[in-house]
Design an enzyme around this catalytic site. Sequence first.
Site, short mmCIF file in Angstrom:
data_model
loop_
_atom_site.label_atom_id
_atom_site.label_comp_id
_atom_site.label_asym_id
_atom_site.label_seq_id
_atom_site.Cartn_x
_atom_site.Cartn_y
_atom_site.Cartn_z
N HIS A 5 38.67 22.00 44.33
CA HIS A 5 38.34 22.92 43.24
C HIS A 5 39.21 24.17 43.26
O HIS A 5 38.74 25.26 42.93
CB HIS A 5 36.85 23.29 43.28
CG HIS A 5 35.95 22.10 43.40
ND1 HIS A 5 35.87 21.15 42.41
CD2 HIS A 5 35.11 21.68 44.39
CE1 HIS A 5 35.02 20.20 42.78
NE2 HIS A 5 34.57 20.50 43.99
N SER B 201 29.69 19.07 42.04
CA SER B 201 31.02 18.54 42.34
C SER B 201 31.08 17.05 42.00
O SER B 201 30.85 16.67 40.86
CB SER B 201 31.36 18.82 43.81
OG SER B 201 32.70 18.48 44.10
#
Length: 324
Positions: A196, A93
Amino acid sequence: MLAILAPGQGAQTPAMLAPWLELPGVADQLGELAEAAGVDLLAHGTVSDADTIRDTAIAQPLIVAASLLSFRQLLARLDATATDVADVAAGHSVGELAAAAVAGVLTDASAVALVGERARLMASAAAENPSGMAAVLGGDPDEVAAAIEAAGAWPANVNGGGQVVAAGTHEAIAALVAAPPAKARVVPLQVAGAFHTPLMASAGTAFAAVAASWEATDPVLPLLSNADGEVVTDRHDALARIARQITSPVRWDLCQATLAERGVTAVLELAPGGVLTGLARRTLPDVARVAIKSPDDLGAAAELVAEHALSRTETPQTGRKGDA
């Protein structure tokens, strides 16, 4: 082969930078990164409480700064460069931006500045769309995917080792908790939004425009993408993929598969380490692992690097397989 890994959001803990500030030069380095990020990293890394550093706008630059400070301290200890130490870099991430700096795509200050932009945009998107995330542990992969979809959520992080993080509205996460997949546990996470996923669309669009004009260079180390685990060799592609990541799943399972395919024999997780080496323990069980959590771990990290530097020099004639 040795991989450098950089952790993502959720790895932060109160006062995690305090021991690093005892090392020469770190306070000045942190000051430069704080100025670049537009965030008081000194205060948030030493005295802010857990609730404060859970804020996305603070957590993301704080984590990336910690990763890069620990990496530079390791290089200084070894009197080495990134290419001397590592064979591949990857980050989970927001950690992908730290990995991009390790791979030479961004300078440390540029990486933290870009993370600051990302964090503020994602925090704003989360405020616009109240939402959350939950870890789904165990269960059949197909049944887990079906349960997440049935709840109206998305698989935001596919981490491998029987761990998927679902994200969606608070109602969707509550529905998943109420109807978990068979033989799985659903654990709500203390995060501020459904990262996301399409709920981050406003942040994704705005950040893509920022990233498209950001100064960068081509990687000097293989850099793995969260999108599909593939190696990125172009600076423009690297930044575009980092931008798309805001609304797309993190496929850490594919990153780990690529590490295995490339013959990685050790992983070194930068501060605040622990999460990614934990995942590697399950999915890459034969790979040596060191997580840097504090300066006390630099010795073990240096030993791991030295072992793999030695193995690179070995040839088939020695009767042992080299790692190059």
